[in-house]
Design a protein around this motif. Structure first.
Motif, PDB file in Angstrom:
ATOM      1  N   LEU A   1       2.444 -16.137   8.607  1.00 40.96           N
ATOM      2  CA  LEU A   1       3.486 -15.421   7.866  1.00 40.96           C
ATOM      3  C   LEU A   1       3.786 -14.066   8.483  1.00 40.96           C
ATOM      4  N   ASP A   2       5.060 -13.754   8.519  1.00 40.05           N
ATOM      5  CA  ASP A   2       5.530 -12.433   8.927  1.00 40.05           C
ATOM      6  C   ASP A   2       6.416 -11.899   7.812  1.00 40.05           C
ATOM      7  N   VAL A   3       6.857 -10.674   7.947  1.00 38.90           N
ATOM      8  CA  VAL A   3       7.672 -10.047   6.903  1.00 38.90           C
ATOM      9  C   VAL A   3       8.974 -10.830   6.722  1.00 38.90           C
ATOM     10  N   PRO A   4       9.268 -11.305   5.519  1.00 37.90           N
ATOM     11  CA  PRO A   4      10.536 -12.019   5.290  1.00 37.90           C
ATOM     12  C   PRO A   4      11.725 -11.091   5.530  1.00 37.90           C
ATOM     13  N   ALA A   5      12.796 -11.660   6.042  1.00 37.84           N
ATOM     14  CA  ALA A   5      13.976 -10.854   6.376  1.00 37.84           C
ATOM     15  C   ALA A   5      14.565 -10.152   5.157  1.00 37.84           C
ATOM     16  N   ASP A   6      14.364 -10.713   3.969  1.00 38.30           N
ATOM     17  CA  ASP A   6      14.925 -10.118   2.757  1.00 38.30           C
ATOM     18  C   ASP A   6      13.920  -9.255   2.000  1.00 38.30           C
ATOM     19  N   ALA A   7      12.786  -8.953   2.631  1.00 39.18           N
ATOM     20  CA  ALA A   7      11.760  -8.149   1.963  1.00 39.18           C
ATOM     21  C   ALA A   7      12.235  -6.705   1.769  1.00 39.18           C
ATOM     22  N   PRO A   8      11.906  -6.088   0.629  1.00 39.28           N
ATOM     23  CA  PRO A   8      12.204  -4.665   0.472  1.00 39.28           C
ATOM     24  C   PRO A   8      11.540  -3.869   1.592  1.00 39.28           C
ATOM     25  N   ASP A   9      12.226  -2.856   2.087  1.00 36.27           N
ATOM     26  CA  ASP A   9      11.691  -2.007   3.159  1.00 36.27           C
ATOM     27  C   ASP A   9      11.397  -2.793   4.437  1.00 36.27           C
ATOM     28  N   TYR A  10      12.208  -3.814   4.705  1.00 38.80           N
ATOM     29  CA  TYR A  10      11.982  -4.657   5.884  1.00 38.80           C
ATOM     30  C   TYR A  10      11.931  -3.835   7.165  1.00 38.80           C
ATOM     31  N   ARG A  11      12.877  -2.943   7.341  1.00 42.58           N
ATOM     32  CA  ARG A  11      12.919  -2.165   8.581  1.00 42.58           C
ATOM     33  C   ARG A  11      11.688  -1.276   8.726  1.00 42.58           C
ATOM     34  N   ARG A  12      11.281  -0.693   7.620  1.00 39.51           N
ATOM     35  CA  ARG A  12      10.085   0.152   7.653  1.00 39.51           C
ATOM     36  C   ARG A  12       8.849  -0.686   8.002  1.00 39.51           C
ATOM     37  N   LYS A  13       8.755  -1.887   7.434  1.00 36.48           N
ATOM     38  CA  LYS A  13       7.590  -2.742   7.654  1.00 36.48           C
ATOM     39  C   LYS A  13       7.510  -3.276   9.081  1.00 36.48           C
ATOM     40  N   THR A  14       8.640  -3.417   9.742  1.00 35.03           N
ATOM     41  CA  THR A  14       8.664  -4.043  11.059  1.00 35.03           C
ATOM     42  C   THR A  14       8.953  -3.052  12.185  1.00 35.03           C
ATOM     43  N   SER A  15       9.016  -1.768  11.874  1.00 35.78           N
ATOM     44  CA  SER A  15       9.398  -0.780  12.883  1.00 35.78           C
ATOM     45  C   SER A  15       8.348  -0.588  13.974  1.00 35.78           C
ATOM     46  N   GLY A  16       7.089  -0.864  13.649  1.00 37.93           N
ATOM     47  CA  GLY A  16       6.020  -0.582  14.601  1.00 37.93           C
ATOM     48  C   GLY A  16       5.711   0.898  14.705  1.00 37.93           C
ATOM     49  N   VAL A  17       6.300   1.686  13.831  1.00 35.80           N
ATOM     50  CA  VAL A  17       6.099   3.146  13.829  1.00 35.80           C
ATOM     51  C   VAL A  17       5.574   3.611  12.476  1.00 35.80           C
ATOM     52  N   ALA A  18       6.220   3.176  11.397  1.00 36.38           N
ATOM     53  CA  ALA A  18       5.826   3.616  10.048  1.00 36.38           C
ATOM     54  C   ALA A  18       4.465   3.047   9.667  1.00 36.38           C
ATOM     55  N   ARG A  19       3.618   3.897   9.111  1.00 35.89           N
ATOM     56  CA  ARG A  19       2.291   3.469   8.677  1.00 35.89           C
ATOM     57  C   ARG A  19       2.112   3.770   7.199  1.00 35.89           C
ATOM     58  N   ASP A  20       1.350   2.955   6.531  1.00 34.91           N
ATOM     59  CA  ASP A  20       1.146   3.153   5.103  1.00 34.91           C
ATOM     60  C   ASP A  20       0.144   4.276   4.853  1.00 34.91           C
ATOM     61  N   SER A  21      -0.031   4.615   3.585  1.00 38.02           N
ATOM     62  CA  SER A  21      -1.031   5.595   3.167  1.00 38.02           C
ATOM     63  C   SER A  21      -1.669   5.076   1.891  1.00 38.02           C
ATOM     64  N   PHE A  22      -2.637   5.782   1.378  1.00 37.20           N
ATOM     65  CA  PHE A  22      -3.313   5.332   0.166  1.00 37.20           C
ATOM     66  C   PHE A  22      -2.342   5.207  -1.001  1.00 37.20           C
TER      67      PHE A  22
END
Length: 289
Positions: A229-250
């Motif tokens: 599974l990879d991020v679905p194209a219609d997922a909220p924040d898709y671009r953020r999730k797949t950017s390879g730059v944005a990282r999550d936090s606690f």
């Protein structure tokens, strides 16, 4: 609630600092205890370039210029991860790990498999028969297991009694070929004297590009390609999730993508680490430690 004891096996060197230290930090913050295991029972050392960024610029091979970082500052672990790593190094459990051969399934409630891409240190971990047997034992017992990035590759290589991967029949994610290829492309430019730094395994003569990528090897171990599974194209924040730059936090899991299949949790890369560890903590809590 009975809290869990989690084992994190790591190689002697070159593991990803974010995936190990953030996982440790989140699990500890949520009340669980964490033990470590290394090949020889000595403390492990993360990939120094992922900690400092030194060596990830065009001039990184020049001793006098190595400490000047530009691209390396963007590619290295972020401030949260570096702080977690510094704290983890002072943890008595990290300073006194088990040897891989001493780790027993019966002594732990859960297993967390981190990743790292640098072949120099990671291949010993990914190819360890000792660890593969340990992973198999956790899956056979139905115990909680979490794997992120190349850690999923270790799980995929672990075989059940029927000879199939322990991930056969499960849904999973891992380091995607899109993310791995992106890192490899940048690495071949900025670290031109060592173009394979971001690829743990070369594809080999006659093989298509990406054949030995994490995604493709893991997929070959599954019951169906659709189980990766990879991020679905219609997922909220898709671009953020797949950017390879944005990282999550606690407190912000919008950039993260985590997959849960029963007691098994998987994630793609360091940018998922907080959400990954929190999801695993939820599994541990449900299982009662």
């Amino acid at each position: 609630m009975q809290l869990a004891k989690v084992l994190i096996p790591i190689p002697s060197r070159d593991f990803d600092p974010t995936e190990v230290a953030v996982s440790w930090d989140v699990l500890r913050r949520l009340g669980h205890s964490v033990a470590f295991a290394t090949p020889d029972g000595q403390p492990g050392q993360a990939d120094d370039m992922m900690l400092t960024g030194e060596g990830l610029d065009f001039w990184g091979f020049v001793p006098g210029l190595r400490r000047l970082t530009a691209v390396g500052r963007l590619l290295r672990a972020n401030a949260d991860a570096r702080r977690a790593y510094a704290a983890m190094r002072e943890d008595p459990a990290f300073k006194a790990p088990l040897a891989w051969r001493q780790a027993r399934r019966e002594d732990f409630d859960g297993l967390l498999l981190p990743g790292g891409h640098r072949a120099r240190g990671m291949r010993e971990y990914l190819e360890s028969e000792i660890l593969q047997k340990l992973v198999t034992a956790f899956f056979a017992a139905g115990a909680p297991v979490a794997a992120i990035c190349h850690g999923v590759l270790l799980a995929a290589r672990s075989r059940a009694a029927d000879g199939k991967s322990v991930l056969f029949g499960r849904k999973t994610t891992a380091l995607t070929w899109a993310l791995e290829r992106s890192g490899w492309t940048v690495g071949r430019i900025v670290r031109f004297w060592d173009p394979g730094y971001y690829r743990t395994y070369a594809d080999g003569a006659g093989k298509p590009k990406g054949y030995m990528s994490v995604e493709q090897e893991v997929t070959r171990a599954l019951a169906s390609p659709q189980d990766f599974l990879d991020v679905p194209a219609d997922a909220p924040d898709y671009r953020r999730k797949t950017s390879g730059v944005a990282r999550d936090s606690f407190d912000d899991d919008r950039p993260a993508f985590v997959v849960r299949d029963g007691n098994y949790v998987s994630a793609r890369w360091p940018g998922d680490a907080h959400a990954f560890a929190r999801a695993f903590a939820a599994v541990l809590a449900k299982c009662g430690g």
